[in-house]
Scaffold this active site. Structure first.
Site, PDB file in Angstrom:
ATOM      1  N   SER A   1      -3.112  -7.607   2.853  1.00 33.00           N
ATOM      2  CA  SER A   1      -3.288  -7.558   4.286  1.00 33.00           C
ATOM      3  C   SER A   1      -3.655  -8.973   4.896  1.00 33.00           C
ATOM      4  O   SER A   1      -3.478  -9.101   6.065  1.00 33.00           O
ATOM      5  CB  SER A   1      -4.322  -6.513   4.378  1.00 33.00           C
ATOM      6  OG  SER A   1      -3.848  -5.395   4.059  1.00 33.00           O
TER       7      SER A   1
ATOM      8  N   LYS B   1     -15.918  -7.849   4.057  1.00 31.47           N
ATOM      9  CA  LYS B   1     -14.789  -8.009   4.925  1.00 31.47           C
ATOM     10  C   LYS B   1     -14.892  -7.898   6.342  1.00 31.47           C
ATOM     11  O   LYS B   1     -14.467  -7.049   7.006  1.00 31.47           O
ATOM     12  CB  LYS B   1     -13.599  -7.367   4.559  1.00 31.47           C
ATOM     13  CG  LYS B   1     -13.153  -7.485   3.140  1.00 31.47           C
ATOM     14  CD  LYS B   1     -11.655  -6.920   2.751  1.00 31.47           C
ATOM     15  CE  LYS B   1     -11.007  -7.215   1.275  1.00 31.47           C
ATOM     16  NZ  LYS B   1      -9.833  -6.674   1.055  1.00 31.47           N
TER      17      LYS B   1
ATOM     18  N   ARG C   1      -2.368  -5.981  -8.349  1.00 29.86           N
ATOM     19  CA  ARG C   1      -1.386  -7.209  -8.190  1.00 29.86           C
ATOM     20  C   ARG C   1      -1.434  -8.122  -9.532  1.00 29.86           C
ATOM     21  O   ARG C   1      -1.018  -8.012 -10.501  1.00 29.86           O
ATOM     22  CB  ARG C   1      -1.538  -7.566  -7.071  1.00 29.86           C
ATOM     23  CG  ARG C   1      -1.129  -7.211  -5.705  1.00 29.86           C
ATOM     24  CD  ARG C   1      -1.368  -7.348  -4.446  1.00 29.86           C
ATOM     25  NE  ARG C   1      -2.718  -7.388  -4.306  1.00 29.86           N
ATOM     26  CZ  ARG C   1      -3.704  -7.265  -3.317  1.00 29.86           C
ATOM     27  NH1 ARG C   1      -2.843  -8.023  -2.285  1.00 29.86           N
ATOM     28  NH2 ARG C   1      -4.680  -7.285  -3.234  1.00 29.86           N
TER      29      ARG C   1
ATOM     30  N   HIS D   1       0.743  -1.005   0.145  1.00 30.99           N
ATOM     31  CA  HIS D   1      -0.062   0.137   0.092  1.00 30.99           C
ATOM     32  C   HIS D   1       1.109   1.232  -0.046  1.00 30.99           C
ATOM     33  O   HIS D   1       0.748   2.256  -0.709  1.00 30.99           O
ATOM     34  CB  HIS D   1      -0.902   0.073   1.344  1.00 30.99           C
ATOM     35  CG  HIS D   1      -1.948  -0.846   1.271  1.00 30.99           C
ATOM     36  ND1 HIS D   1      -2.191  -1.970   2.577  1.00 30.99           N
ATOM     37  CD2 HIS D   1      -2.893  -1.426   0.404  1.00 30.99           C
ATOM     38  CE1 HIS D   1      -3.194  -2.592   2.288  1.00 30.99           C
ATOM     39  NE2 HIS D   1      -3.609  -2.429   1.173  1.00 30.99           N
TER      40      HIS D   1
HETATM   41  P1  ADP Z   1      -9.980  -3.223  -0.394  1.00 31.78           P
HETATM   42  O1  ADP Z   1     -10.486  -4.169   0.769  1.00 31.78           O
HETATM   43  O2  ADP Z   1     -10.560  -2.335  -0.985  1.00 31.78           O
HETATM   44  O3  ADP Z   1      -9.637  -4.495  -1.630  1.00 31.78           O
HETATM   45  P2  ADP Z   1      -7.199  -3.520   0.427  1.00 31.78           P
HETATM   46  O4  ADP Z   1      -6.907  -2.683   1.650  1.00 31.78           O
HETATM   47  O5  ADP Z   1      -7.083  -4.874   0.416  1.00 31.78           O
HETATM   48  O6  ADP Z   1      -8.661  -2.889   0.140  1.00 31.78           O
HETATM   49  O7  ADP Z   1      -6.494  -2.683  -0.698  1.00 31.78           O
HETATM   50  C1  ADP Z   1      -6.483  -1.521  -1.077  1.00 31.78           C
HETATM   51  C2  ADP Z   1      -5.918  -1.291  -2.573  1.00 31.78           C
HETATM   52  O8  ADP Z   1      -4.587  -1.588  -2.547  1.00 31.78           O
HETATM   53  C3  ADP Z   1      -6.276  -2.197  -3.585  1.00 31.78           C
HETATM   54  O9  ADP Z   1      -6.635  -1.548  -4.768  1.00 31.78           O
HETATM   55  C4  ADP Z   1      -5.461  -3.240  -3.654  1.00 31.78           C
HETATM   56  O10 ADP Z   1      -5.464  -4.000  -4.849  1.00 31.78           O
HETATM   57  C5  ADP Z   1      -4.100  -2.658  -3.529  1.00 31.78           C
HETATM   58  N1  ADP Z   1      -3.154  -3.458  -2.802  1.00 31.78           N
HETATM   59  C6  ADP Z   1      -3.242  -4.327  -1.835  1.00 31.78           C
HETATM   60  N2  ADP Z   1      -1.933  -4.632  -1.884  1.00 31.78           N
HETATM   61  C7  ADP Z   1      -1.177  -4.505  -2.798  1.00 31.78           C
HETATM   62  C8  ADP Z   1       0.170  -4.622  -3.110  1.00 31.78           C
HETATM   63  N3  ADP Z   1       1.028  -5.410  -2.629  1.00 31.78           N
HETATM   64  N4  ADP Z   1       0.557  -3.932  -4.350  1.00 31.78           N
HETATM   65  C9  ADP Z   1      -0.315  -3.123  -4.916  1.00 31.78           C
HETATM   66  N5  ADP Z   1      -1.404  -2.937  -4.550  1.00 31.78           N
HETATM   67  C10 ADP Z   1      -1.860  -3.428  -3.407  1.00 31.78           C
END
Ligand code: ADP
Length: 163
Positions: free
Chosen positions: A129, A41, A91, A17
């Site tokens: 996460s 979630k 990703r 992030h």
């Molecule tokens: P959500 O619940 O909205 O999917 P996340 O917190 O899991 O939220 O992720 C927020 C954003 O960050 C999403 O667009 C996700 O694809 C991106 N993201 C999460 N991990 C990574 C990573 N390792 N590299 C690039 N983008 C990421």
């Protein structure tokens, strides 16, 4: 002012992030990182307030970032904040399918909103996460997965749960 929103669950914020925030903040005048309540979630590790607090600490080195939270619709938040851009990280193929649908749905609700995708840094393409939560539960090291300032918070959470 070119303002963008970077929405997510951030439970907890990872180095993946942070990499997206750093790159997006160079593209916009202001980047609003917002913790959104995601009904899909509901097994959260940290409360929304805790996630906001951790994001503030982990992004303190980025000048043009503002961290907040929101429990409504993303398109409503963007209008409220006068931010016509939405930044999401991408990703693998699995992200693409979900993000593609989501971006089209948002566009359908408000044609003025543009979703901008930033490709993951290859160092963090495997970081999520949910993976961090799983590893933390089993006491694994989180170095290189979450910012150093967050690692202790996650450990503390697991310790308290075990008591
Ligand atoms: P959500 O619940 O909205 O999917 P996340 O917190 O899991 O939220 O992720 C927020 C954003 O960050 C999403 O667009 C996700 O694809 C991106 N993201 C999460 N991990 C990574 C990573 N390792 N590299 C690039 N983008 C990421």
């Amino acid at each position: 002012m070119r303002r963008a929103v970077c929405p997510g669950s951030f439970d907890p914020v990872t180095k993946g992030h942070i990499d997206i925030f750093e790159r997006a903040s160079a593209m916009f005048d202001e980047l609003i990182v917002s913790v959104f309540y995601n009904p899909g979630k509901d097994k959260a590790m940290f409360s929304m307030d805790e996630r906001v607090e951790m994001l503030k600490i982990a992004t303190s080195h980025i000048q043009n970032i503002r961290v907040t939270s929101f429990s409504g619709l993303l398109n409503e938040f963007c209008v409220q904040e006068k931010a016509p851009f939405i930044v999401r990280g991408l990703r693998a193929f699995t992200d693409f399918e979900y993000e593609f649908q989501r971006a089209l749905l948002i566009k359908k609700m408000d044609n003025n909103l543009e979703t901008v995708f930033i490709m993951t840094n290859s160092h963090y393409s495997f970081v999520s996460s949910s993976g961090v939560r799983e590893l933390a539960t089993f006491g694994a090291k989180l170095t290189n997965l979450v910012p150093e300032c967050i690692e202790e918070r996650v450990r503390e959470y697991v310790r308290q749960k075990a008591d």
